[in-house]
Design a protein around this motif. Structure first.
Motif, PDB file in Angstrom:
ATOM      1  N   VAL A 210       3.507  -0.009  -4.136  1.00  0.00           N
ATOM      2  CA  VAL A 210       3.440   1.177  -3.284  1.00  0.00           C
ATOM      3  C   VAL A 210       2.351   1.014  -2.228  1.00  0.00           C
ATOM      4  CG1 VAL A 210       2.899   3.638  -3.263  1.00  0.00           C
ATOM      5  CG2 VAL A 210       4.391   2.705  -5.026  1.00  0.00           C
ATOM      6  N   LEU A 211       1.170   0.548  -2.659  1.00  0.00           N
ATOM      7  CA  LEU A 211       0.078   0.347  -1.710  1.00  0.00           C
ATOM      8  C   LEU A 211       0.444  -0.674  -0.642  1.00  0.00           C
ATOM      9  CD1 LEU A 211      -2.820   0.850  -0.811  1.00  0.00           C
ATOM     10  CD2 LEU A 211      -3.578  -0.839  -2.501  1.00  0.00           C
ATOM     11  N   LEU A 212       1.097  -1.756  -1.063  1.00  0.00           N
ATOM     12  CA  LEU A 212       1.493  -2.792  -0.097  1.00  0.00           C
ATOM     13  C   LEU A 212       2.529  -2.253   0.873  1.00  0.00           C
ATOM     14  CD1 LEU A 212       1.116  -5.780   0.615  1.00  0.00           C
ATOM     15  CD2 LEU A 212       3.004  -6.310  -0.940  1.00  0.00           C
ATOM     16  N   ALA A 213       3.479  -1.463   0.375  1.00  0.00           N
ATOM     17  CA  ALA A 213       4.495  -0.882   1.253  1.00  0.00           C
ATOM     18  C   ALA A 213       3.875   0.077   2.258  1.00  0.00           C
ATOM     19  CB  ALA A 213       5.547  -0.150   0.408  1.00  0.00           C
ATOM     20  N   ILE A 214       2.902   0.860   1.824  1.00  0.00           N
ATOM     21  CA  ILE A 214       2.241   1.796   2.744  1.00  0.00           C
ATOM     22  C   ILE A 214       1.495   1.053   3.843  1.00  0.00           C
ATOM     23  CG2 ILE A 214       0.417   3.518   2.894  1.00  0.00           C
ATOM     24  CD1 ILE A 214       1.237   4.505   0.128  1.00  0.00           C
ATOM     25  N   LEU A 215       0.775  -0.011   3.451  1.00  0.00           N
ATOM     26  CA  LEU A 215       0.015  -0.789   4.433  1.00  0.00           C
ATOM     27  C   LEU A 215       0.926  -1.456   5.448  1.00  0.00           C
ATOM     28  CD1 LEU A 215      -2.618  -2.416   2.056  1.00  0.00           C
ATOM     29  CD2 LEU A 215      -3.035  -0.635   3.769  1.00  0.00           C
ATOM     30  N   VAL A 216       2.063  -1.974   4.973  1.00  0.00           N
ATOM     31  CA  VAL A 216       3.015  -2.613   5.885  1.00  0.00           C
ATOM     32  C   VAL A 216       3.643  -1.573   6.815  1.00  0.00           C
ATOM     33  CG1 VAL A 216       5.195  -3.870   6.013  1.00  0.00           C
ATOM     34  CG2 VAL A 216       3.460  -4.545   4.336  1.00  0.00           C
TER      35      VAL A 216
END
Length: 219
Positions: A210-216
């Protein structure tokens, strides 16, 4: 004057009668430790020397990748005692009393089949076709030496260590089948299989994803 006999307390059925025998994959553990070392090395380097969003992306990737690598390499194990078979797979923990085990099968993978027909793979006991071929070659050479006289049994000849008759995974499955045959009728080995999801692995992996998707998405 006699004192009345005190009732003997019933044994605690929750305590196993024997200690667990633990089966794991040494190759999987070694590979997992090496992968974790690489992930941590690259991730920490990005955290320390990265700029802008790089440290955050590295942190999210580490939170996502680390539990998954651990789950599929270091975590798998099989625990067996006189009462039950406990299988710790990457994302699930399955407990099967011996009375609920119908068979243990080996093919391209090792698996246990419950009396209900449900199959569970043993991630900690992988099938190695290479190991099987190696054992077969060793047995063929030993048979050829025996038929040709060889050096075994001659005076002064050095003793040759016994060659394994099965690959490691096949030997583990043989041992588990023996345990199942011995204890399947025992009263303490009866019950229904239970399955628990490994939320301790899934939760951090989902958080990292989730964190990686938000950052991307934020860019």
């Amino acid at each position: 004057m006699t004192t009345p006999d005190r009732p003997t307390p019933a044994p605690d059925s929750s305590v196993p009668e024997s200690r667990d025998r633990i089966f794991r994959s040494p190759g999987g553990i070694v590979g997992g430790v090496l992968l974790l070392a690489i992930v941590l090395w690259l991730g920490i380097d990005a955290l320390v020397s990265g700029h802008g969003r790089t440290p955050w992306l590295a942190l999210a990737a580490m939170v996502l990748i680390t539990p998954l690598v651990t789950a599929f390499t270091v975590r798998p194990a099989v625990y067996a005692n006189e009462e039950r078979l406990r299988i710790r797979n990457p994302l699930r923990v399955i407990v099967l009393p011996w009375g609920s085990v119908a068979s243990l099968r080996s093919g391209y993978s090792n698996e246990v089949v419950a009396t209900s027909g449900t199959k569970y793979q043993l991630w900690a006991v992988p099938v190695s076709l290479r190991a099987r071929k190696k054992v077969t070659r060793q047995q063929s050479r030993a048979a050829a030496q025996a038929s040709g006289g060889g050096t075994q049994g001659r005076p002064g000849a050095s003793a040759t260590p016994a060659k394994p008759t099965r690959a490691q995974g096949d030997q583990i499955m043989h041992d588990l089948r023996e345990l199942a045959e011995i204890h399947e009728k025992a009263e303490r080995a009866q019950g229904e299989p239970t399955v628990r999801w490994a939320y301790e692995v899934m939760a951090p992996a989902v958080a990292g994803a989730v964190l990686l998707a938000i950052l991307v998405a934020v860019g």
